[in-house]
Design an enzyme around this catalytic site. Structure first.
Site, PDB file in Angstrom:
ATOM      1  N   HIS A  40     -48.635  17.705 -24.209  1.00  0.00           N
ATOM      2  CA  HIS A  40     -48.255  19.189 -24.114  1.00  0.00           C
ATOM      3  C   HIS A  40     -47.522  19.443 -22.941  1.00  0.00           C
ATOM      4  CE1 HIS A  40     -51.765  19.708 -21.474  1.00  0.00           C
ATOM      5  NE2 HIS A  40     -51.249  20.420 -20.818  1.00  0.00           N
TER       6      HIS A  40
HETATM    7  C1  UD1 Z   1     -51.244  25.681 -19.455  1.00  0.00           C
HETATM    8  C2  UD1 Z   1     -51.166  25.330 -18.028  1.00  0.00           C
HETATM    9  C3  UD1 Z   1     -51.261  23.732 -17.854  1.00  0.00           C
HETATM   10  C4  UD1 Z   1     -52.517  23.054 -18.819  1.00  0.00           C
HETATM   11  C5  UD1 Z   1     -52.437  23.803 -20.188  1.00  0.00           C
HETATM   12  C6  UD1 Z   1     -53.786  23.579 -20.914  1.00  0.00           C
HETATM   13  C7  UD1 Z   1     -49.756  26.442 -16.739  1.00  0.00           C
HETATM   14  C8  UD1 Z   1     -48.439  26.545 -15.774  1.00  0.00           C
HETATM   15  N1  UD1 Z   1     -49.846  25.595 -17.308  1.00  0.00           N
HETATM   16  O1  UD1 Z   1     -50.227  25.197 -20.011  1.00  0.00           O
HETATM   17  O2  UD1 Z   1     -51.505  23.193 -16.686  1.00  0.00           O
HETATM   18  O3  UD1 Z   1     -52.543  21.790 -18.667  1.00  0.00           O
HETATM   19  O4  UD1 Z   1     -52.334  25.243 -20.087  1.00  0.00           O
HETATM   20  O5  UD1 Z   1     -53.698  23.753 -22.411  1.00  0.00           O
HETATM   21  O6  UD1 Z   1     -50.723  27.522 -16.374  1.00  0.00           O
HETATM   22  N2  UD1 Z   1     -50.271  29.497 -26.789  1.00  0.00           N
HETATM   23  C9  UD1 Z   1     -50.622  29.710 -28.080  1.00  0.00           C
HETATM   24  N3  UD1 Z   1     -51.976  30.223 -27.881  1.00  0.00           N
HETATM   25  C10 UD1 Z   1     -52.661  30.090 -26.847  1.00  0.00           C
HETATM   26  C11 UD1 Z   1     -52.223  29.721 -25.635  1.00  0.00           C
HETATM   27  C12 UD1 Z   1     -50.811  29.361 -25.778  1.00  0.00           C
HETATM   28  O7  UD1 Z   1     -50.190  29.555 -28.955  1.00  0.00           O
HETATM   29  O8  UD1 Z   1     -53.933  30.232 -26.867  1.00  0.00           O
HETATM   30  C13 UD1 Z   1     -48.761  29.003 -27.094  1.00  0.00           C
HETATM   31  C14 UD1 Z   1     -47.609  30.293 -26.359  1.00  0.00           C
HETATM   32  O9  UD1 Z   1     -46.583  30.007 -27.324  1.00  0.00           O
HETATM   33  C15 UD1 Z   1     -47.271  29.691 -24.929  1.00  0.00           C
HETATM   34  C16 UD1 Z   1     -47.478  28.162 -25.112  1.00  0.00           C
HETATM   35  O10 UD1 Z   1     -48.580  27.882 -26.101  1.00  0.00           O
HETATM   36  O11 UD1 Z   1     -46.164  30.189 -24.656  1.00  0.00           O
HETATM   37  C17 UD1 Z   1     -48.008  27.648 -23.614  1.00  0.00           C
HETATM   38  O12 UD1 Z   1     -48.863  28.173 -23.218  1.00  0.00           O
HETATM   39  P1  UD1 Z   1     -49.019  28.428 -21.432  1.00  0.00           P
HETATM   40  O13 UD1 Z   1     -50.245  29.142 -21.222  1.00  0.00           O
HETATM   41  O14 UD1 Z   1     -47.705  29.288 -20.955  1.00  0.00           O
HETATM   42  O15 UD1 Z   1     -48.992  27.188 -20.953  1.00  0.00           O
HETATM   43  P2  UD1 Z   1     -49.750  25.882 -21.402  1.00  0.00           P
HETATM   44  O16 UD1 Z   1     -48.625  24.966 -21.903  1.00  0.00           O
HETATM   45  O17 UD1 Z   1     -50.853  25.969 -22.377  1.00  0.00           O
END
Ligand code: UD1
Length: 412
Positions: free
Chosen positions: A237
């Site tokens: 991811h």
């Molecule tokens: C975040 C952490 C990363 C961790 C990961 C575990 C940061 C910078 N990164 O990354 O260190 O390894 O979590 O999962 O904080 N989304 C959903 N549903 C959710 C959450 C996210 O659909 O419940 C989608 C959204 O479109 C979002 C994307 O996933 O934009 C990324 O989510 P985000 O929290 O920004 O970062 P992660 O890639 O999950």
């Protein structure tokens, strides 16, 4: 004493769960000894749990509260997704009034996600009552460094560490990194790894997971009926792996080759699912979509040892732990999974150029392979023939959280 803990994203939940349990057992011990001494309980710890809502899907958040028996958050900020700046800004705006209202003595943040750094920044500048009073900031999993500032988590780690008053370290490299950056030694505490506390406390429960049966990973017929079939487990991811089409395809093409040997089970993060669709990865790489893992084993598919890359929804903690435990090999770009496989003695290939967790390579079962196709395939082959399970890192013994609470309650 009042402690506030903050969680936001999936990898935070398993780190905070044992800390909450350690606070409960500290209070129980205190109750018993003070009652025995006829003393009035005065030093109990009260605890407030804040969830920023950085992760909000059931599969990314709620299921972990259920699996790990974490109490429902006392306060939910509901920030949701966004760019790094807008997400961090939204967390800060919503967290500041909560902190002013609650006025904890200590605020615990864990790991390296945006919620960790954003809340540390708020706490470092808060002034409860015009006297400069603010909480002590305790960072759990301090000192880890990949030395790669293009990783958002590296920025979060550096910022959080330099704002913290108590830095709880999981491996010795963390102590060296912090000292090199000028953090005073008296702020640093080598306590072990709370994520491993959770793993050790959950292994027995994970044996009851139906993930293997549900995914068709148990032989149905013949002399080997009932035995777990060989499979690889994959997570991906990181923006550096999935946000660029060329890189993502290169990695997936290597994994397709690996999947000719055995099925590759791939629970996909929402970010990765979006990128698979946006980059039309399925048109170049054969992807099979598996039915969801369900507790009663419904939707059972049998792979009969067939290869291929099999995509599932993100899994709950216990189902994923069950799959890690039985995997021939784990392929990942996650930080925590490098540690968990080391603890389980399962070979791990980390699809990254670097790791902030070097002890998993020196003492554990982890190998880095970078992002090039041939290097990924070669490293997987090396790891499949690995005979040495590795030795458990120092203090990864299931007791990190109680060490942390002992330090905090001891007034340091
Ligand atoms: C975040 C952490 C990363 C961790 C990961 C575990 C940061 C910078 N990164 O990354 O260190 O390894 O979590 O999962 O904080 N989304 C959903 N549903 C959710 C959450 C996210 O659909 O419940 C989608 C959204 O479109 C979002 C994307 O996933 O934009 C990324 O989510 P985000 O929290 O920004 O970062 P992660 O890639 O999950």
């Amino acid at each position: 004493m009042k402690i506030m803990s903050v969680v936001g994203a999936r990898p935070n939940f398993m780190k905070i769960s044992p800390i909450i349990r350690a606070i409960d057992s500290y209070n129980n011990q205190l109750n018993i000894s003070e009652a025995a001494a006829g003393d009035k309980t005065s030093n109990l710890i009260s605890h407030v749990l804040v969830h920023t809502g950085q992760h909000y899907d059931k599969a990314m958040s709620d299921s972990f509260f259920e699996d790990l028996k974490i109490p429902m958050p006392d306060i939910s900020l509901g920030v949701g997704s966004g760019t790094h700046a807008s997400q961090a800004a939204e967390i800060m705006k919503r967290f500041e009034p909560v902190l002013l209202d609650q006025q904890p003595d200590v605020m615990i943040v864990v790991g390296d996600v945006n919620s960790t750094a954003a809340c540390a920044l708020v706490a470092a500048k808060i002034d409860y009552d015009g006297t400069g009073r603010r909480p002590l900031i305790a960072h759990v999993e301090a000192g880890l460094r990949s030395f790669d500032r293009s990783m958002p988590e590296e920025i979060n780690r550096i910022v959080t560490d330099h704002l913290s008053d108590l830095l709880f370290v999981t491996e010795r490299s963390g102590i060296e990194n912090l000292k090199r950056e000028g953090v005073p030694e008296e702020k640093i505490f080598f306590v072990g790894n709370t994520m491993i506390d959770t793993l050790m406390a959950s292994r027995e429960l994970a044996t009851r997971s139906n993930a293997l049966g549900s995914l068709g990973l148990v032989a149905q017929n013949g002399g080997s009926a009932g035995m777990v079939l060989p499979y690889a487990l994959l997570t991906l991811h990181r923006p550096s792996n999935v946000d660029n089409r060329e890189t993502f395809l290169e990695v997936m093409s290597a994994l397709q080759t690996v999947s000719e040997k055995m099925p590759v089970i791939f629970p996909v993060h929402p970010r990765t699912r979006k990128q698979i669709a946006a980059f039309r990865i399925g048109e170049c790489i054969g992807l099979h979509y598996s039915a969801p893992v369900v507790p009663d084993g419904g939707g059972k598919v049998s792979m009969n040892g067939a290869g291929g890359i099999h995509i599932t929804d993100p899994l709950g903690y216990l189902d994923f732990l069950c799959l890690m435990t039985h995997a021939k090999i784990v392929l990942t770009d996650s930080g925590g999974i490098q540690e968990e496989t080391t603890c389980l003695g399962v070979p791990c290939v980390t699809i990254r150029e670097n790791t902030e967790r070097p002890v998993t390579v020196t003492n554990g079962t982890n190998m880095l392979c970078g992002l090039e196709r041939q290097s990924i395939i070669d490293t997987v082959n090396l790891q499949l023939n690995r005979s040495k399970p590795g030795s458990g890192p120092e203090l990864w013994d299931g007791n990190a959280a109680s060490r942390i609470i002992a330090v905090i309650a001891g007034g340091r």
